[in-house]
Scaffold this active site. Structure first.
Site, PDB file in Angstrom:
ATOM      1  N   ASN A   1      65.905  27.166  79.879  1.00  0.00           N
ATOM      2  CA  ASN A   1      65.311  28.318  79.187  1.00  0.00           C
ATOM      3  C   ASN A   1      65.006  29.391  80.224  1.00  0.00           C
ATOM      4  OD1 ASN A   1      64.081  29.807  77.031  1.00  0.00           O
ATOM      5  ND2 ASN A   1      62.070  29.175  77.780  1.00  0.00           N
TER       6      ASN A   1
ATOM      7  N   SER B   1      61.468  33.431  85.046  1.00  0.00           N
ATOM      8  CA  SER B   1      61.688  32.067  85.530  1.00  0.00           C
ATOM      9  C   SER B   1      62.741  31.359  84.689  1.00  0.00           C
ATOM     10  CB  SER B   1      60.394  31.240  85.405  1.00  0.00           C
ATOM     11  OG  SER B   1      59.306  31.867  86.063  1.00  0.00           O
TER      12      SER B   1
ATOM     13  N   HIS C   1      62.164  32.434  80.870  1.00  0.00           N
ATOM     14  CA  HIS C   1      60.855  32.869  80.366  1.00  0.00           C
ATOM     15  C   HIS C   1      60.387  34.069  81.184  1.00  0.00           C
ATOM     16  CE1 HIS C   1      56.907  32.592  78.544  1.00  0.00           C
ATOM     17  NE2 HIS C   1      56.408  32.782  79.755  1.00  0.00           N
TER      18      HIS C   1
ATOM     19  N   ASP D   1      57.184  25.888  77.807  1.00  0.00           N
ATOM     20  CA  ASP D   1      57.303  26.698  79.031  1.00  0.00           C
ATOM     21  C   ASP D   1      56.743  25.964  80.246  1.00  0.00           C
ATOM     22  OD1 ASP D   1      58.395  28.784  77.498  1.00  0.00           O
ATOM     23  OD2 ASP D   1      56.415  29.627  77.089  1.00  0.00           O
TER      24      ASP D   1
END
Ligand code: GRF
Length: 214
Positions: free
Chosen positions: A111, A140, A113, A149
């Site tokens: 992912n 990030s 973020h 997260d």
């Protein structure tokens, strides 16, 4: 050593500029991946149009079409498996996945973020960065774990907060850096430099204890 392109699925909910950066990197021969699927929870996600324009198969897997959250997660999981993906890239995907689905993709789901994790998990990161008076902001790339997260961060880009910045200016600057670092992190995986072993990330054959910062 020549490797086969890594089969990748991308999940988007919206504009898809990070998806576009990945598609562009692939088109320039800078990303050895095979985009098998771009899937969205929303039929109107512009990211789906970007995928179609690049000739990548798309799917809308809308929660409203499933009986409940478990069924929706199951439908999504089935689509990712059927696509033959070996890496799932979340690119502005705005829904939280169930722990079972996340566990099934442990070490194979990334992912991006918009903050310097572990700072500012969750939403409204640009506003919160300004409210906190942070001098440094950023973005990030991290592995997805059950903690929202909260998975291991592999690559970060820093964006200084300047006098006069507002959430919009920060968002623009952060996104520009995202478009550099996300293709880079995915390339690391595709080239076998970044691996998941013994429950954590390894880069160039060594446990990655701290993210690479650029
Ligand atoms: C990015 O800023 C990313 O950090 C966050 O959602 C945004 C998606 O933007 N997860 P886009 O859809 O890739 O343009």
């Amino acid at each position: 050593m020549t490797r086969a392109p890594l089969p990748v699925a991308v999940l988007v909910s919206g504009f898809g500029s990070n998806l576009q950066a990945l598609l562009d990197a692939r088109a320039r021969g800078r990303l050895p991946v095979d985009f098998r699927l771009v899937a969205s929870d929303r039929p109107d996600a512009y990211g789906l149009e970007r995928a179609r324009a690049a000739g990548v198969p798309t799917a809308t897997i809308a929660p409203a079409a499933s009986a409940d959250r478990a069924a929706w997660n199951a439908a999504l999981g089935a689509a990712l498996r059927e696509a033959g993906a070996e890496l799932v890239v979340l690119a502005g995907f705005m829904r939280v996945l169930e722990p079972g689905l996340v566990r099934a993709w442990e070490g194979r789901m990334l992912n991006i973020h918009p903050s310097l994790l572990p700072l500012h998990r969750g939403l409204h990161t640009h506003r919160r960065t300004l409210a906190a008076g942070d001098r440094m902001h950023g973005t990030s790339v991290h592995y997805v774990t059950e903690e929202l997260d909260g998975g291991p961060v592999v690559l970060q880009a820093r964006v200084p907060v300047l006098p006069g910045d507002d959430p919009e200016s920060l968002a623009r600057k952060v996104q520009a850096r995202e478009h550099e670092i996300y293709p880079r992190a995915v390339r690391w995986v595709a080239e076998g430099r970044l691996e998941w072993k013994d429950g954590g990330p390894w880069l160039y054959g060594r446990p990655l204890r701290r993210p690479v910062v650029v």
